[in-house]
Design a protein around this motif. Structure first.
Motif, PDB file in Angstrom:
ATOM      1  N   THR A 222      39.164  40.908  42.947  1.00 12.90           N
ATOM      2  CA  THR A 222      40.607  40.930  43.719  1.00 12.90           C
ATOM      3  C   THR A 222      41.765  41.684  43.199  1.00 12.90           C
ATOM      4  O   THR A 222      42.404  42.530  43.606  1.00 12.90           O
ATOM      5  CB  THR A 222      40.832  39.403  43.604  1.00 12.90           C
ATOM      6  OG1 THR A 222      39.986  38.676  44.312  1.00 12.90           O
ATOM      7  CG2 THR A 222      42.073  39.053  44.443  1.00 12.90           C
ATOM      8  N   THR A 223      41.802  41.788  41.716  1.00 13.60           N
ATOM      9  CA  THR A 223      42.952  42.595  41.259  1.00 13.60           C
ATOM     10  C   THR A 223      42.672  43.979  41.447  1.00 13.60           C
ATOM     11  O   THR A 223      43.674  44.637  41.853  1.00 13.60           O
ATOM     12  CB  THR A 223      42.963  42.236  39.790  1.00 13.60           C
ATOM     13  OG1 THR A 223      43.070  41.121  39.635  1.00 13.60           O
ATOM     14  CG2 THR A 223      43.741  42.977  38.983  1.00 13.60           C
ATOM     15  N   PHE A 224      41.585  44.290  41.612  1.00 17.14           N
ATOM     16  CA  PHE A 224      41.219  45.679  41.885  1.00 17.14           C
ATOM     17  C   PHE A 224      41.645  46.337  43.137  1.00 17.14           C
ATOM     18  O   PHE A 224      42.067  47.306  43.422  1.00 17.14           O
ATOM     19  CB  PHE A 224      39.825  46.220  41.489  1.00 17.14           C
ATOM     20  CG  PHE A 224      39.244  47.668  41.988  1.00 17.14           C
ATOM     21  CD1 PHE A 224      39.567  48.552  40.969  1.00 17.14           C
ATOM     22  CD2 PHE A 224      38.631  47.682  43.073  1.00 17.14           C
ATOM     23  CE1 PHE A 224      39.329  50.050  41.608  1.00 17.14           C
ATOM     24  CE2 PHE A 224      38.331  49.198  43.499  1.00 17.14           C
ATOM     25  CZ  PHE A 224      38.335  50.104  42.692  1.00 17.14           C
TER      26      PHE A 224
ATOM     27  N   ASN B 250      45.593  46.259  43.884  1.00 19.71           N
ATOM     28  CA  ASN B 250      46.198  47.119  43.080  1.00 19.71           C
ATOM     29  C   ASN B 250      45.752  48.476  43.213  1.00 19.71           C
ATOM     30  O   ASN B 250      46.205  49.384  42.622  1.00 19.71           O
ATOM     31  CB  ASN B 250      46.494  46.714  41.661  1.00 19.71           C
ATOM     32  CG  ASN B 250      47.569  45.526  41.539  1.00 19.71           C
ATOM     33  OD1 ASN B 250      48.226  45.232  42.425  1.00 19.71           O
ATOM     34  ND2 ASN B 250      47.243  44.899  40.221  1.00 19.71           N
ATOM     35  N   PHE B 251      44.705  48.692  44.023  1.00 21.16           N
ATOM     36  CA  PHE B 251      44.197  49.779  44.180  1.00 21.16           C
ATOM     37  C   PHE B 251      45.136  51.172  44.641  1.00 21.16           C
ATOM     38  O   PHE B 251      45.111  52.290  44.355  1.00 21.16           O
ATOM     39  CB  PHE B 251      42.960  49.829  45.203  1.00 21.16           C
ATOM     40  CG  PHE B 251      42.300  50.973  45.323  1.00 21.16           C
ATOM     41  CD1 PHE B 251      41.299  51.502  44.025  1.00 21.16           C
ATOM     42  CD2 PHE B 251      42.262  51.935  46.276  1.00 21.16           C
ATOM     43  CE1 PHE B 251      40.580  52.804  44.293  1.00 21.16           C
ATOM     44  CE2 PHE B 251      41.513  53.125  46.476  1.00 21.16           C
ATOM     45  CZ  PHE B 251      40.764  53.701  45.434  1.00 21.16           C
TER      46      PHE B 251
ATOM     47  N   ILE C  73      42.350  47.603  51.338  1.00 19.91           N
ATOM     48  CA  ILE C  73      41.839  48.944  50.815  1.00 19.91           C
ATOM     49  C   ILE C  73      41.252  49.934  51.922  1.00 19.91           C
ATOM     50  O   ILE C  73      41.188  50.836  51.644  1.00 19.91           O
ATOM     51  CB  ILE C  73      40.515  48.337  49.864  1.00 19.91           C
ATOM     52  CG1 ILE C  73      39.661  49.524  49.170  1.00 19.91           C
ATOM     53  CG2 ILE C  73      39.615  47.647  50.738  1.00 19.91           C
ATOM     54  CD1 ILE C  73      40.401  50.357  48.302  1.00 19.91           C
ATOM     55  N   ILE C  74      40.832  49.009  53.169  1.00 21.68           N
ATOM     56  CA  ILE C  74      40.441  49.849  54.215  1.00 21.68           C
ATOM     57  C   ILE C  74      41.678  50.729  54.683  1.00 21.68           C
ATOM     58  O   ILE C  74      41.654  51.821  55.152  1.00 21.68           O
ATOM     59  CB  ILE C  74      39.623  49.021  55.216  1.00 21.68           C
ATOM     60  CG1 ILE C  74      38.518  48.415  54.680  1.00 21.68           C
ATOM     61  CG2 ILE C  74      39.682  49.817  56.542  1.00 21.68           C
ATOM     62  CD1 ILE C  74      37.739  47.576  55.733  1.00 21.68           C
TER      63      ILE C  74
ATOM     64  N   ASP D 218      55.421  49.142  43.184  1.00 21.24           N
ATOM     65  CA  ASP D 218      55.899  49.525  44.475  1.00 21.24           C
ATOM     66  C   ASP D 218      57.546  50.003  44.400  1.00 21.24           C
ATOM     67  O   ASP D 218      57.758  50.926  44.932  1.00 21.24           O
ATOM     68  CB  ASP D 218      55.587  48.366  45.554  1.00 21.24           C
ATOM     69  CG  ASP D 218      54.004  48.086  45.446  1.00 21.24           C
ATOM     70  OD1 ASP D 218      53.206  48.800  46.097  1.00 21.24           O
ATOM     71  OD2 ASP D 218      54.061  46.943  45.129  1.00 21.24           O
ATOM     72  N   GLU D 219      58.086  49.004  43.803  1.00 25.99           N
ATOM     73  CA  GLU D 219      59.604  49.351  43.658  1.00 25.99           C
ATOM     74  C   GLU D 219      59.924  50.767  42.911  1.00 25.99           C
ATOM     75  O   GLU D 219      60.907  51.479  43.246  1.00 25.99           O
ATOM     76  CB  GLU D 219      60.333  48.221  43.257  1.00 25.99           C
ATOM     77  CG  GLU D 219      60.345  46.866  43.937  1.00 25.99           C
ATOM     78  CD  GLU D 219      58.915  46.298  43.745  1.00 25.99           C
ATOM     79  OE1 GLU D 219      58.467  45.405  44.826  1.00 25.99           O
ATOM     80  OE2 GLU D 219      58.141  46.373  42.867  1.00 25.99           O
TER      81      GLU D 219
END
Length: 248
Positions: A87-89, A92-93, A218-219, A122-123
């Motif tokens: 989930t982390t991957f 944060n991908f 991710i998609i 992101d910021e």
């Protein structure tokens, strides 16, 4: 905290202070958004049953806003570590793509470079991406990241402590992070006035949602990158410039 990450000595001290002051001005608007969202995270964390000190711990060790919100449910559900890692991957991908244009080349020194990679959020990316590369130096880039993390940690800790005086549950706080992303997107558009990019992003998100709700992020990021590459190639062809790798 900034002086620890950014050691400044000798005649460079005045320039470093100017860069830190510039970074403070750069981040003040984001700080007004990050701090309240941090408060929302701290409130949710304690309302979920965690002690208040988990808020600064999460924000220091994890420091990934969307993942921190998600981690509350994952931990409460006693999710297996392998699933948490996956989930982390996936969540944060997107940071892999940030690194392609983030001014990491301005950072020197193992410790400073490591922190810059760790604090690439992101910021921080949204603030540095529109800036001319000539205006960014090591101190300014790192100070931007330090300020952003400080806003987040302070907000989260304040929110966690506020739960001791606020009655009942507060509804709607989980939308706070989405609201920040919307504001950052608007600011990025105002800086660049690039209409095709947000259109490509919107279409990519809608297609990803239609394909798979569970793996939308991710998609969507993959479709967005493909759309940007296609736009780049079409723009070069329309301008008559040779396409990279063709030798034309």
């Amino acid at each position: 905290m900034i002086e620890t990450v950014l050691p400044v000595v000798g005649p460079a001290r005045r320039g470093a202070r100017a860069s830190i002051a510039a970074a403070a001005r750069d981040t003040v608007s984001v700080g007004f958004a990050l701090a309240p969202i941090g408060v929302a995270f701290g409130l949710l964390l304690v309302q979920a049953g965690f002690d208040w000190w988990w808020a600064p711990l999460f924000s220091t060790l994890i420091y990934a806003g969307s993942l921190e919100f998600l981690a509350i449910g994952l931990i409460l559900a006693v999710t297996p570590l392998a699933q948490i890692a996956l989930t982390t991957f996936l969540v944060n991908f997107r940071h892999v793509f940030y690194a392609l244009s983030f001014p990491l080349s301005t950072i020197t020194g193992f410790g400073a470079k490591t922190y810059a990679m760790y604090a690439l959020t992101d910021e921080a990316y949204a603030l540095t991406a529109p800036m001319p590369r000539g205006s960014l130096d090591k101190t300014r880039v790192l100070a931007i990241q330090v300020f952003c993390q400080a806003y987040w940690i302070i907000g989260g800790t304040a929110g966690a402590l506020l739960t001791t005086v606020l009655p009942g549950q507060i509804i709607g706080l989980d939308f706070a992070l989405t609201a920040l992303f919307v504001v950052l997107a608007i600011d990025a558009y105002r800086a660049k006035r690039d209409i095709p990019t947000p259109i490509i992003a919107l279409v990519s998100a809608l297609l990803a949602l239609a394909i798979s709700h569970e793996h939308m992020l991710i998609i969507g990021m993959g479709l967005f990158v493909a759309g940007l590459v296609a736009r780049y190639l079409l723009t070069r062809r329309a301008s008559g410039a040779p396409t990279p790798g063709t030798g034309a």
